[in-house]
Design a protein around this motif. Structure first.
Motif, PDB file in Angstrom:
ATOM      1  N   VAL A 540       0.838  -1.204   0.000  1.00  0.00           N
ATOM      2  CA  VAL A 540       0.000   0.000   0.000  1.00  0.00           C
ATOM      3  C   VAL A 540       0.868   1.248   0.000  1.00  0.00           C
ATOM      4  O   VAL A 540       0.558   2.236  -0.694  1.00  0.00           O
ATOM      5  CB  VAL A 540      -0.943  -0.024   1.223  1.00  0.00           C
ATOM      6  CG1 VAL A 540      -1.719   1.281   1.333  1.00  0.00           C
ATOM      7  CG2 VAL A 540      -1.902  -1.206   1.131  1.00  0.00           C
ATOM      8  N   LEU A 541       1.968   1.230   0.745  1.00  0.00           N
ATOM      9  CA  LEU A 541       2.879   2.374   0.762  1.00  0.00           C
ATOM     10  C   LEU A 541       3.457   2.620  -0.628  1.00  0.00           C
ATOM     11  O   LEU A 541       3.620   3.776  -1.056  1.00  0.00           O
ATOM     12  CB  LEU A 541       4.008   2.116   1.765  1.00  0.00           C
ATOM     13  CG  LEU A 541       4.969   3.271   2.037  1.00  0.00           C
ATOM     14  CD1 LEU A 541       4.242   4.419   2.722  1.00  0.00           C
ATOM     15  CD2 LEU A 541       6.142   2.795   2.902  1.00  0.00           C
ATOM     16  N   ARG A 542       3.743   1.552  -1.326  1.00  0.00           N
ATOM     17  CA  ARG A 542       4.243   1.698  -2.693  1.00  0.00           C
ATOM     18  C   ARG A 542       3.180   2.296  -3.605  1.00  0.00           C
ATOM     19  O   ARG A 542       3.479   3.164  -4.443  1.00  0.00           O
ATOM     20  CB  ARG A 542       4.690   0.337  -3.226  1.00  0.00           C
ATOM     21  CG  ARG A 542       5.239   0.401  -4.644  1.00  0.00           C
ATOM     22  CD  ARG A 542       5.523  -0.972  -5.183  1.00  0.00           C
ATOM     23  NE  ARG A 542       6.022  -0.913  -6.537  1.00  0.00           N
ATOM     24  CZ  ARG A 542       6.213  -1.985  -7.318  1.00  0.00           C
ATOM     25  NH1 ARG A 542       5.944  -3.195  -6.846  1.00  0.00           N
ATOM     26  NH2 ARG A 542       6.671  -1.848  -8.545  1.00  0.00           N
ATOM     27  N   MET A 543       1.924   1.869  -3.423  1.00  0.00           N
ATOM     28  CA  MET A 543       0.855   2.402  -4.265  1.00  0.00           C
ATOM     29  C   MET A 543       0.647   3.886  -4.009  1.00  0.00           C
ATOM     30  O   MET A 543       0.347   4.650  -4.938  1.00  0.00           O
ATOM     31  CB  MET A 543      -0.445   1.636  -4.016  1.00  0.00           C
ATOM     32  CG  MET A 543      -0.399   0.161  -4.394  1.00  0.00           C
ATOM     33  SD  MET A 543       0.160  -0.133  -6.091  1.00  0.00           S
ATOM     34  CE  MET A 543      -1.058   0.782  -7.014  1.00  0.00           C
ATOM     35  N   LEU A 544       0.810   4.331  -2.757  1.00  0.00           N
ATOM     36  CA  LEU A 544       0.700   5.761  -2.479  1.00  0.00           C
ATOM     37  C   LEU A 544       1.775   6.544  -3.225  1.00  0.00           C
ATOM     38  O   LEU A 544       1.515   7.637  -3.756  1.00  0.00           O
ATOM     39  CB  LEU A 544       0.815   5.998  -0.967  1.00  0.00           C
ATOM     40  CG  LEU A 544      -0.403   5.654  -0.119  1.00  0.00           C
ATOM     41  CD1 LEU A 544      -0.083   5.837   1.353  1.00  0.00           C
ATOM     42  CD2 LEU A 544      -1.599   6.511  -0.512  1.00  0.00           C
ATOM     43  N   TYR A 545       2.988   6.008  -3.264  1.00  0.00           N
ATOM     44  CA  TYR A 545       4.063   6.691  -3.992  1.00  0.00           C
ATOM     45  C   TYR A 545       3.779   6.689  -5.491  1.00  0.00           C
ATOM     46  O   TYR A 545       4.054   7.673  -6.191  1.00  0.00           O
ATOM     47  CB  TYR A 545       5.398   6.014  -3.696  1.00  0.00           C
ATOM     48  CG  TYR A 545       6.582   6.759  -4.274  1.00  0.00           C
ATOM     49  CD1 TYR A 545       7.180   7.788  -3.571  1.00  0.00           C
ATOM     50  CD2 TYR A 545       7.085   6.426  -5.534  1.00  0.00           C
ATOM     51  CE1 TYR A 545       8.256   8.482  -4.102  1.00  0.00           C
ATOM     52  CE2 TYR A 545       8.151   7.113  -6.078  1.00  0.00           C
ATOM     53  CZ  TYR A 545       8.740   8.139  -5.355  1.00  0.00           C
ATOM     54  OH  TYR A 545       9.793   8.845  -5.881  1.00  0.00           O
ATOM     55  N   VAL A 546       3.204   5.592  -5.986  1.00  0.00           N
ATOM     56  CA  VAL A 546       2.935   5.481  -7.424  1.00  0.00           C
ATOM     57  C   VAL A 546       1.912   6.518  -7.870  1.00  0.00           C
ATOM     58  O   VAL A 546       2.067   7.159  -8.923  1.00  0.00           O
ATOM     59  CB  VAL A 546       2.468   4.053  -7.764  1.00  0.00           C
ATOM     60  CG1 VAL A 546       1.846   3.998  -9.159  1.00  0.00           C
ATOM     61  CG2 VAL A 546       3.642   3.088  -7.684  1.00  0.00           C
ATOM     62  N   ILE A 547       0.847   6.734  -7.101  1.00  0.00           N
ATOM     63  CA  ILE A 547      -0.169   7.700  -7.545  1.00  0.00           C
ATOM     64  C   ILE A 547       0.365   9.132  -7.444  1.00  0.00           C
ATOM     65  O   ILE A 547      -0.082  10.015  -8.181  1.00  0.00           O
ATOM     66  CB  ILE A 547      -1.469   7.541  -6.722  1.00  0.00           C
ATOM     67  CG1 ILE A 547      -1.217   7.804  -5.237  1.00  0.00           C
ATOM     68  CG2 ILE A 547      -2.078   6.169  -6.944  1.00  0.00           C
ATOM     69  CD1 ILE A 547      -2.498   7.800  -4.415  1.00  0.00           C
ATOM     70  N   GLU A 548       1.327   9.369  -6.531  1.00  0.00           N
ATOM     71  CA  GLU A 548       1.971  10.678  -6.515  1.00  0.00           C
ATOM     72  C   GLU A 548       2.803  10.890  -7.779  1.00  0.00           C
ATOM     73  O   GLU A 548       2.816  11.986  -8.364  1.00  0.00           O
ATOM     74  CB  GLU A 548       2.844  10.824  -5.271  1.00  0.00           C
ATOM     75  CG  GLU A 548       2.068  10.905  -3.970  1.00  0.00           C
ATOM     76  CD  GLU A 548       2.987  11.032  -2.775  1.00  0.00           C
ATOM     77  OE1 GLU A 548       4.220  11.100  -2.986  1.00  0.00           O
ATOM     78  OE2 GLU A 548       2.482  11.062  -1.640  1.00  0.00           O
ATOM     79  N   GLN A 549       3.487   9.830  -8.195  1.00  0.00           N
ATOM     80  CA  GLN A 549       4.264   9.923  -9.424  1.00  0.00           C
ATOM     81  C   GLN A 549       3.361  10.060 -10.648  1.00  0.00           C
ATOM     82  O   GLN A 549       3.732  10.710 -11.641  1.00  0.00           O
ATOM     83  CB  GLN A 549       5.149   8.677  -9.579  1.00  0.00           C
ATOM     84  CG  GLN A 549       6.272   8.593  -8.566  1.00  0.00           C
ATOM     85  CD  GLN A 549       7.237   9.775  -8.702  1.00  0.00           C
ATOM     86  OE1 GLN A 549       7.331  10.612  -7.804  1.00  0.00           O
ATOM     87  NE2 GLN A 549       7.939   9.841  -9.821  1.00  0.00           N
ATOM     88  N   LEU A 550       2.160   9.456 -10.587  1.00  0.00           N
ATOM     89  CA  LEU A 550       1.224   9.598 -11.697  1.00  0.00           C
ATOM     90  C   LEU A 550       0.842  11.060 -11.919  1.00  0.00           C
ATOM     91  O   LEU A 550       0.704  11.522 -13.057  1.00  0.00           O
ATOM     92  CB  LEU A 550      -0.043   8.772 -11.425  1.00  0.00           C
ATOM     93  CG  LEU A 550      -0.005   7.295 -11.800  1.00  0.00           C
ATOM     94  CD1 LEU A 550      -1.300   6.615 -11.400  1.00  0.00           C
ATOM     95  CD2 LEU A 550       0.240   7.129 -13.294  1.00  0.00           C
ATOM     96  N   PHE A 551       0.662  11.795 -10.850  1.00  0.00           N
ATOM     97  CA  PHE A 551       0.323  13.211 -10.985  1.00  0.00           C
ATOM     98  C   PHE A 551       1.445  13.968 -11.680  1.00  0.00           C
ATOM     99  O   PHE A 551       1.201  14.802 -12.560  1.00  0.00           O
ATOM    100  CB  PHE A 551       0.054  13.800  -9.599  1.00  0.00           C
ATOM    101  CG  PHE A 551      -0.300  15.257  -9.623  1.00  0.00           C
ATOM    102  CD1 PHE A 551      -1.589  15.670  -9.878  1.00  0.00           C
ATOM    103  CD2 PHE A 551       0.677  16.225  -9.399  1.00  0.00           C
ATOM    104  CE1 PHE A 551      -1.921  17.017  -9.911  1.00  0.00           C
ATOM    105  CE2 PHE A 551       0.358  17.566  -9.430  1.00  0.00           C
ATOM    106  CZ  PHE A 551      -0.950  17.967  -9.684  1.00  0.00           C
TER     107      PHE A 551
END
Length: 752
Positions: A540-551
């Motif tokens: 889940v922590l990785r997914m939070l970082y991924v959606i920040e990178q998506l922005f």
């Protein structure tokens, strides 16, 4: 034989009665001699001793009363009660001979004594004394186990094979690195516990002795580990009490003993010297003296010599129990009316309550004393709260600084690489694994050490340092916790080789080894559950970082994705909303709520332990009960986080959604750096978005189904003042997740 005035039938009846008594006497005498030779067990030897005592008393009575018989009626009145006793003992011996263990023998004698309660008054009185005598070997072991009697010879430890209801066996434990080890531990053998002992008393008795052995192992200088300290407080013996008057006296004695022991422990301090404890042992009323004669005065030596002579003059076996049995036989064998009157005057409880009132008070008092002292040490000397806070901060990602440091160390592509390359020197800057910016995976062990060095130590916040300024030095981490590599199967290793897969970080884990005194609170099964939760939360922590990178890849100033379509933008918004909703549900509902309730419950436990007033009426839990509540708290977390075995299909749906978002993040990264021409046709934003929508719809449909099924029934975590649980509540929180996902009809409006 013919006597004038008596018919042959009358004489033959008297003759048969005497002949039966003689045959029974021979049978019982042979059984006693055979038992003494074969030594079948302590309980059967006690039965044989009771039979031997009965035969001896009857012979003495016959030697006196037989000369006083002047008629056949007097002879018959003399022989008939003896015949009934001997015939009953013969039947009892036949039943006892079929028992295989001492506990079966003891249970059989209890059932026989209970059956005689309302039938034969004399035999009922005799069997109560027999039950007391047969129970002595078991009660002596129980007294030694719970610590109210000194253990002669070698004490019972985990190196012994066990004894009676305490079994010592090996259990297989998987350590932090996946290696199996065998560890010996105590177990309650229900088959060796007499059937009349209530299950709650048996469990408390076993846990009390187990906690006492922990105290002896880790704090051998504690007063409760000293024989003299216990014996000088005169604990009441563990024995049968058959009437309410005797039970009342026992409760008063137990109350006085607990108050004395509690007061003495209250005055004891941690710096008690060994000499003081030795003096306590010498003052104990166990009849033993230290072998210290040199330098003593003549009067002291003479006093010790006279005391030794007096001790040697005492019989090897206490005759109080023989006196009780012989007294019943001698005074009441021919006087059933006095027995009946005494039975009526001594109102007794139902037999199902007698074991509880006979053994329960002392066992409960000893449990309160030992549990209170060991739990005090867990909270004070061994910092139980600090070790629990350590799991909350790291395993459950409850430390924001740790989450930020770990996220950057694992995912940030702007950090310096820790990967060793030939001919290239490592820089002195901040290094990371750079999961989103590399092709070779997994990293080497040297990279892990360089990238994760200091993350734990510099992130830890001591619970006692809330008022300390941030400029002060960091606190040392309690216990032994570090990053480690998880032992994976070949299939799991193959999944870890792809840096773009959801399983890319499954090899990383936290290794925690609790101190030995805290091992009852942190057994391997609990550490395994912490590890499973950490594995999911790391994803889940990785997914939070991924959606920040998506922005940044879609709308950032440095992004080269200029021809971005509405589908990609919608995908980015919906993915961000979904991941943040899942994250909020996992942390707020799945972690914080169970942990908060457990913390409140633990506050109640600590308050009861640290209360300074008398220990009477205070609910003090054992380490095993704390471990059970600790495990229940983790089970509630795993249930909310979809980690239970029955929830695996739902969790796989969630992982599939995460995997689609990861694929889209890879496409967005390629477009953002200007390499859109290398896009794979099967991974177009349109196809990925369609797959994302379908999987989310299925996931939400399944969640609706879980709500309709309802949750399992559980009890409130908060402990009341009397130590009881709260009322039953329903544990199904999936509706909170759906509320977050469908707030204001988000998905319906987004796709309209």
């Amino acid at each position: 034989m013919r006597i004038s005035g008596y018919s042959s039938e009358v004489l033959q009846g008297i003759q048969r009665l005497c002949l039966e008594c003689g045959n029974n006497t021979r049978f019982l005498s042979a059984y006693v001699q055979d038992t003494y030779k074969t030594h079948p067990g302590a309980a059967r030897v006690a039965v044989a001793t009771s039979v031997d005592m009965t035969l001896l008393v009857i012979q003495n009575i016959l030697g006196v009363k037989a000369r006083q018989a002047r008629s056949l009626l007097q002879l018959q009145s003399l022989i008939r009660p003896i015949q009934s006793v001997l015939a009953y003992f013969r039947i009892l011996i036949i039943k006892v001979s079929k028992a295989k263990t001492d506990e079966q023998t003891l249970s059989l004698v209890f059932r026989e004594a209970q059956a005689l309660e309302h039938s034969n008054v004399l035999l009922s009185e005799i069997m109560r004394e027999v039950l007391s005598r047969v129970s002595n070997p078991w009660t002596r072991f129980a007294e030694k186990w719970i610590g109210v009697r000194s253990e002669e010879g070698t004490p019972l430890t985990k190196e012994n094979p066990g004894n009676r209801f305490v079994k010592v066996a090996k259990i297989t434990i998987v350590d932090d690195f996946g290696f199996e080890t065998d560890e010996r531990d105590f177990f309650l053998d229900d088959a060796r516990m007499p059937e009349f002992v209530p299950s709650e008393v048996a469990l408390v008795m076993f846990e009390t002795g187990k906690t006492l052995r922990l105290l002896r192992t880790h704090h051998p200088d504690h007063p409760l580990c000293q024989v003299g300290f216990i014996t000088q407080n005169n604990p009441p013996p563990l024995q049968w009490h058959f009437d309410w008057k005797s039970i009342g006296h026992l409760q008063e004695d137990v109350k006085d003993y607990e108050n004395r022991l509690f007061a003495n422990l209250k005055h004891w301090s941690a710096d008690t010297s060994t000499s003081q404890l030795t003096s306590m042992t010498e003052k104990a009323t166990d009849g033993r003296y230290a072998l210290e004669f040199f330098g003593q005065e003549e009067a002291q030596l003479e006093g010790r010599l006279l005391a030794s002579i007096a001790a040697l003059d005492k019989p090897l076996i206490s005759t109080s129990e023989e006196d009780n049995l012989s007294k019943v036989l001698g005074s009441k064998l021919f006087d059933e009316e006095s027995i009946a009157k005494e039975t009526i005057s001594n109102f007794s409880p139902h037999w199902s309550l007698i074991p509880f009132h006979s053994f329960g008070p002392l066992v409960a008092a000893q449990a309160r004393i030992i549990n209170r002292e060991y739990m005090k040490l867990l909270f004070s000397a061994h910092q139980l709260r600090d070790h629990l806070s350590l799991q909350k901060q790291f395993h459950l990602l409850g430390n924001g600084v740790f989450c930020s440091r770990l996220s950057h160390a694992l995912f940030d592509p702007n950090l310096d690489t820790a990967e060793r390359k030939s001919g290239v020197a490592l820089t002195g800057g901040v290094m990371g694994l750079r999961l989103t910016g590399r092709d070779t995976w997994p990293p080497a062990s040297s990279e892990l050490r360089l990238a994760l060095m200091g993350v734990l130590a510099e992130s830890y916040l001591s619970p006692s340092s809330k008022s300390i300024s941030a400029t002060e030095k960091k606190y040392d981490i309690p216990g032994d916790i570090s990053f480690a590599v998880r032992d994976l199967s070949d299939e799991e290793i193959d999944k870890c080789l792809d840096p773009g897969s959801l399983e890319a970080l499954d090899f990383l884990r936290l290794s925690y080894k609790p101190p030995a005194p805290l091992s009852p609170i942190f057994p391997p099964i609990i550490l395994l559950k912490y590890d499973k939760i950490f594995k999911l939360l790391l994803r889940v922590l990785r997914m939070l970082y991924v959606i920040e990178q998506l922005f940044q890849n879609t709308l950032g100033r440095t992004s080269k994705w200029h021809d971005i379509g509405n589908t990609s933008l919608r995908f980015r918004y919906e993915a961000q909303y979904f991941v943040t909703s899942i994250t909020a549900y996992f942390f707020d509902t799945g972690i914080e709520i169970p942990w908060g309730r457990f913390a409140i419950w633990l506050d109640g436990v600590e308050d009861n332990v640290t209360k300074s007033e008398s220990g009477q009426g205070v609910q003090v839990l054992s380490p095993d009960e704390v471990r059970e509540e600790h495990e229940r708290m983790l089970d509630r977390m795993m249930n909310t986080l979809l980690l239970r075995k029955r929830q695996q299909p739902v969790l796989r749906l969630l992982e599939d959604i995460f995997a689609v978002i990861l694929k889209f993040s890879k496409v967005a990264h390629i477009e953002a750096i200007g390499n859109g021409e290398n896009e794979v046709q099967d991974s177009s934003p349109k196809k990925l978005y369609d797959a994302f929508k379908k999987k989310v719809d299925v996931f939400m449909t399944v969640c609706h189904g879980l709500i309709e099924k309802g949750g399992k029934s559980t009890r409130n975590d908060v402990m009341t003042d009397d130590g009881k649980r709260g009322e039953e509540v329903k544990e199904n929180t999936i509706d909170r997740l759906l509320l977050k996902l469908e707030m204001s009809g988000y998905y319906g409006h987004a796709r309209a």
